[in-house]
Design a protein around this motif. Structure first.
Motif, PDB file in Angstrom:
ATOM      1  N   ARG A  44      -2.288   1.154  -3.867  1.00 41.48           N
ATOM      2  CA  ARG A  44      -2.930   2.423  -4.195  1.00 41.48           C
ATOM      3  C   ARG A  44      -2.111   3.357  -5.070  1.00 41.48           C
ATOM      4  O   ARG A  44      -2.577   4.421  -5.456  1.00 41.48           O
ATOM      5  CB  ARG A  44      -3.346   3.138  -2.910  1.00 41.48           C
ATOM      6  CG  ARG A  44      -2.204   3.442  -1.985  1.00 41.48           C
ATOM      7  CD  ARG A  44      -2.692   3.930  -0.618  1.00 41.48           C
ATOM      8  NE  ARG A  44      -1.568   4.382   0.174  1.00 41.48           N
ATOM      9  CZ  ARG A  44      -1.236   5.642   0.355  1.00 41.48           C
ATOM     10  NH1 ARG A  44      -1.953   6.613  -0.165  1.00 41.48           N
ATOM     11  NH2 ARG A  44      -0.184   5.953   1.082  1.00 41.48           N
ATOM     12  N   SER A  78      -5.378  -3.225  -1.353  1.00 46.74           N
ATOM     13  CA  SER A  78      -4.707  -2.172  -0.585  1.00 46.74           C
ATOM     14  C   SER A  78      -3.688  -1.402  -1.431  1.00 46.74           C
ATOM     15  O   SER A  78      -3.253  -0.318  -1.035  1.00 46.74           O
ATOM     16  CB  SER A  78      -4.020  -2.759   0.654  1.00 46.74           C
ATOM     17  OG  SER A  78      -2.866  -3.505   0.292  1.00 46.74           O
ATOM     18  N   ALA A 113       0.804  -1.212   0.000  1.00 47.24           N
ATOM     19  CA  ALA A 113       0.000   0.000   0.000  1.00 47.24           C
ATOM     20  C   ALA A 113       0.842   1.270   0.000  1.00 47.24           C
ATOM     21  O   ALA A 113       0.301   2.366  -0.115  1.00 47.24           O
ATOM     22  CB  ALA A 113      -0.928  -0.001   1.210  1.00 47.24           C
ATOM     23  N   VAL A 119      -1.264  10.309  -5.710  1.00 49.93           N
ATOM     24  CA  VAL A 119      -1.099   9.287  -4.664  1.00 49.93           C
ATOM     25  C   VAL A 119       0.373   8.892  -4.556  1.00 49.93           C
ATOM     26  O   VAL A 119       0.898   8.743  -3.449  1.00 49.93           O
ATOM     27  CB  VAL A 119      -2.004   8.062  -4.919  1.00 49.93           C
ATOM     28  CG1 VAL A 119      -1.668   6.931  -3.952  1.00 49.93           C
ATOM     29  CG2 VAL A 119      -3.467   8.450  -4.786  1.00 49.93           C
ATOM     30  N   SER A 122      -5.758   2.087 -11.698  1.00 52.37           N
ATOM     31  CA  SER A 122      -6.068   1.415 -10.427  1.00 52.37           C
ATOM     32  C   SER A 122      -6.430  -0.052 -10.648  1.00 52.37           C
ATOM     33  O   SER A 122      -6.031  -0.921  -9.868  1.00 52.37           O
ATOM     34  CB  SER A 122      -7.173   2.146  -9.659  1.00 52.37           C
ATOM     35  OG  SER A 122      -8.350   2.189 -10.411  1.00 52.37           O
TER      36      SER A 122
END
Length: 175
Positions: free
Chosen positions: A130, A128, A61, A136, A103
């Motif tokens: 990302r 999880s 993540a 991001v 994504s």
């Protein structure tokens, strides 16, 4: 532990056995290359603190708290081992950038990569992941830096050359 000691002896120019020539070429860097341990838990980290130059972790993540905990544990173990230097801290995450539906590409890649865990667990962990947008990724890199990470490896989840262009822009914007 014994294999690392053997490797260090070879890197220092000691022959692998009596009568043999040293393994070459000689190291360019004094003391040989940096040796990182993939230690994550306390027991493994304490062992690594005896012989490694640092740690190499990973956060699916890109979670700053996970990275910080590993960093703090490494610092503590290095200090308890009486090391004069702090450990080099490397981490990373899977990343998908520069593609349509990044994504989904990231989730799919991560689930496939972690398939050895079994489909349910692999899919759960994959959700999880990302790092699929420049914003991001910038946040993940900021968090890793604040968590004490010295180096962060972006593991591409896509093969599109646009990945490199977008990732380069994100990293350059942080300078």
């Amino acid at each position: 532990d014994d294999k690392v000691a053997e490797l260090k002896a070879l890197l220092d120019g000691k022959p692998p056995f009596d009568g043999a020539d040293p393994v070459g070429p000689a190291c360019v860097q004094p003391g040989g290359p940096i040796i990182l341990a993939g230690a994550m838990g306390p027991k493994a980290m304490r062992r690594a603190a005896r012989w490694a130059d640092g740690i190499s972790g990973f956060s699916v993540a890109g979670n700053a708290d996970e990275i910080a905990k590993a960093s703090e544990l490494a610092d503590r173990c290095w200090a308890e081992a009486g090391r004069a230097t702090t450990p080099r801290k490397v981490s990373g995450c899977f990343t998908a950038l520069g593609v349509t539906d990044a994504s989904e590409a990231l989730r799919s890649f991560t689930a496939h990569y972690l398939g050895f865990l079994g489909p349910k667990l692999a899919e759960m962990v994959a959700t999880s992941a990302r790092a699929s947008s420049p914003e991001v990724l910038a946040d993940i890199l900021d968090g890793a830096e604040q968590a004490g990470c010295d180096e962060f490896i972006l593991v591409p989840a896509v093969t599109d050359p646009n990945f490199l262009e977008v990732a380069t822009e994100v990293v350059a914007a942080r300078s």
